[in-house]
Scaffold this motif. Sequence first.
Motif, short mmCIF file in Angstrom:
data_model
loop_
_atom_site.label_atom_id
_atom_site.label_comp_id
_atom_site.label_asym_id
_atom_site.label_seq_id
_atom_site.Cartn_x
_atom_site.Cartn_y
_atom_site.Cartn_z
N GLY A 96 -15.42 -19.15 41.65
CA GLY A 96 -16.26 -18.21 40.93
C GLY A 96 -16.79 -17.13 41.85
O GLY A 96 -16.53 -17.14 43.04
N THR A 97 -17.56 -16.22 41.28
CA THR A 97 -18.16 -15.17 42.07
C THR A 97 -19.24 -15.79 42.95
O THR A 97 -19.85 -16.80 42.59
CB THR A 97 -18.77 -14.07 41.19
N ARG A 100 -22.98 -16.13 41.36
CA ARG A 100 -23.04 -17.18 40.32
C ARG A 100 -22.84 -18.57 40.93
O ARG A 100 -23.55 -19.51 40.58
CB ARG A 100 -22.01 -16.92 39.24
N GLU A 104 -25.73 -21.41 40.63
CA GLU A 104 -25.43 -22.63 39.90
C GLU A 104 -25.47 -23.86 40.80
O GLU A 104 -25.75 -24.96 40.34
CB GLU A 104 -24.07 -22.50 39.20
N ASP A 107 -29.50 -25.46 42.00
CA ASP A 107 -30.01 -25.58 40.64
C ASP A 107 -31.28 -26.42 40.51
O ASP A 107 -31.73 -26.72 39.42
CB ASP A 107 -28.93 -26.15 39.72
N TYR A 133 -28.20 -10.57 42.94
CA TYR A 133 -27.89 -11.51 41.87
C TYR A 133 -28.68 -12.81 42.06
O TYR A 133 -29.28 -13.33 41.13
CB TYR A 133 -26.38 -11.81 41.82
N CYS A 134 -28.68 -13.32 43.30
CA CYS A 134 -29.37 -14.58 43.57
C CYS A 134 -30.87 -14.46 43.36
O CYS A 134 -31.50 -15.33 42.74
CB CYS A 134 -29.08 -15.05 45.00
N HIS A 137 -31.55 -14.38 39.56
CA HIS A 137 -31.16 -15.49 38.69
C HIS A 137 -31.49 -16.89 39.19
O HIS A 137 -31.38 -17.85 38.44
CB HIS A 137 -29.66 -15.41 38.41
#
Length: 177
Positions: A96-97, A100, A104, A107, A133-134, A137
């Motif tokens: 994955g990217t 993400r 994930e 978590d 992004y991190c 999210h």
Amino acid sequence: MGSGGRARVVVGVSGSTGSLAALHRAVREARRTDAGLLAVLAWEPPGGELAHGRSLSALPVARLRRDAADRLLAVLDAAFGTAGPGVPFQGLVVRGTAGRALVETADRPDDLLVVGPGPRGPLRALFPSVTRYCVAHACCPVLTVPPSPLESELASLHRRVSLRLAVDARELTEGGG
């Protein structure tokens, strides 16, 4: 410590100088907090998922995953050699990217996610910001490691050499003159 046992420091690694700095910082944080270290290398098929799914000559996913695992081992070896990081650690390759995959994986609310600086200069526009992004999210704290001053000095030296400008050797040994 949360529901998953020992606290974890999750760090993204790619082999770049920024990710190596993040890896070493993650080790210090794991040692300081008595946490385990989880080094994550995210990978995607060449050309991305869509291109891989449509390609008739795409490499098998098992081979791509094995190549990613080999890259992770090479990064860990380059960073620590045979001695290892000195804290309990595990390596993980995730399809994955990068952003993400890291979010994930980190978590748990008591995880600490460590990310290095992304590309600088003109390359920055070509890649989405993993750090942004991190931070946006993640459900856990995110520690962003700034770029090393040495990195910008090396980039400057590289530009001067590529432009065939004079380089004074004293600048290399005296920290810029």
